[in-house]
Design a protein around this motif. Structure first.
Motif, short mmCIF file in Angstrom:
data_model
loop_
_atom_site.label_atom_id
_atom_site.label_comp_id
_atom_site.label_asym_id
_atom_site.label_seq_id
_atom_site.Cartn_x
_atom_site.Cartn_y
_atom_site.Cartn_z
N ILE A 81 -5.68 7.81 -5.33
CA ILE A 81 -5.02 7.61 -4.12
C ILE A 81 -6.31 7.49 -3.23
O ILE A 81 -6.13 6.70 -2.26
CB ILE A 81 -4.03 8.67 -3.91
N MET B 157 0.98 -1.12 -0.08
CA MET B 157 -0.02 0.03 0.05
C MET B 157 0.78 1.47 0.09
O MET B 157 0.70 2.15 -0.69
CB MET B 157 -1.07 -0.18 1.21
N LYS B 158 1.87 1.19 0.92
CA LYS B 158 2.91 2.28 0.73
C LYS B 158 3.46 2.63 -0.65
O LYS B 158 3.23 4.03 -1.05
CB LYS B 158 3.81 2.05 2.00
N GLN B 159 3.66 1.72 -1.41
CA GLN B 159 4.47 1.86 -2.67
C GLN B 159 3.28 2.77 -3.63
O GLN B 159 3.67 3.60 -4.12
CB GLN B 159 4.64 0.60 -3.28
N THR C 5 0.72 4.64 -2.63
CA THR C 5 0.49 6.01 -2.01
C THR C 5 1.42 6.90 -2.39
O THR C 5 1.40 8.24 -2.54
CB THR C 5 0.18 6.07 -0.75
N GLU C 6 2.91 6.41 -2.27
CA GLU C 6 3.91 7.15 -2.34
C GLU C 6 4.45 7.44 -3.98
O GLU C 6 4.97 8.63 -4.14
CB GLU C 6 5.06 6.54 -1.86
N HIS C 7 3.99 6.78 -4.75
CA HIS C 7 4.28 6.74 -6.31
C HIS C 7 3.18 6.71 -7.17
O HIS C 7 3.55 6.67 -8.24
CB HIS C 7 5.39 5.50 -6.42
N LEU D 107 -7.23 4.23 -0.96
CA LEU D 107 -6.92 4.07 0.64
C LEU D 107 -8.35 4.02 1.46
O LEU D 107 -8.45 3.26 2.35
CB LEU D 107 -6.58 5.67 1.01
#
Length: 72
Positions: free
Chosen positions: A23, A1-3, A5-7, A27
């Protein structure tokens, strides 16, 4: 999930409203497969972007690295 939201988006530092919506939907677990761009408001009308590009004769690797940092 972090990948995601960050990219997500064209460039993380230059997210438009469509990127932000995607995004946010991701989420909130509201994402779905669409059949047509009209399902999400249509295809955006985005003006063309132009930028002069001056490639140096020396230290191209360092120039490319700095260029990529500016984009991200």
């Amino acid at each position: 999930m972090k990948q995601v939201t960050e990219h997500a988006g064209a460039r993380p530092k230059d997210r438009d409203t469509t990127d932000q919506r995607i995004i946010s939907d991701f989420l909130a677990d509201r994402g779905k497969i669409i059949d047509n761009q009209k399902d999400v408001g249509g295809y955006p009308n985005v003006p063309a972007t132009h930028r002069a590009l001056s490639v140096p004769d020396h230290n191209i690797d360092e120039w490319l690295y700095q260029f990529s940092v500016e984009l991200e």
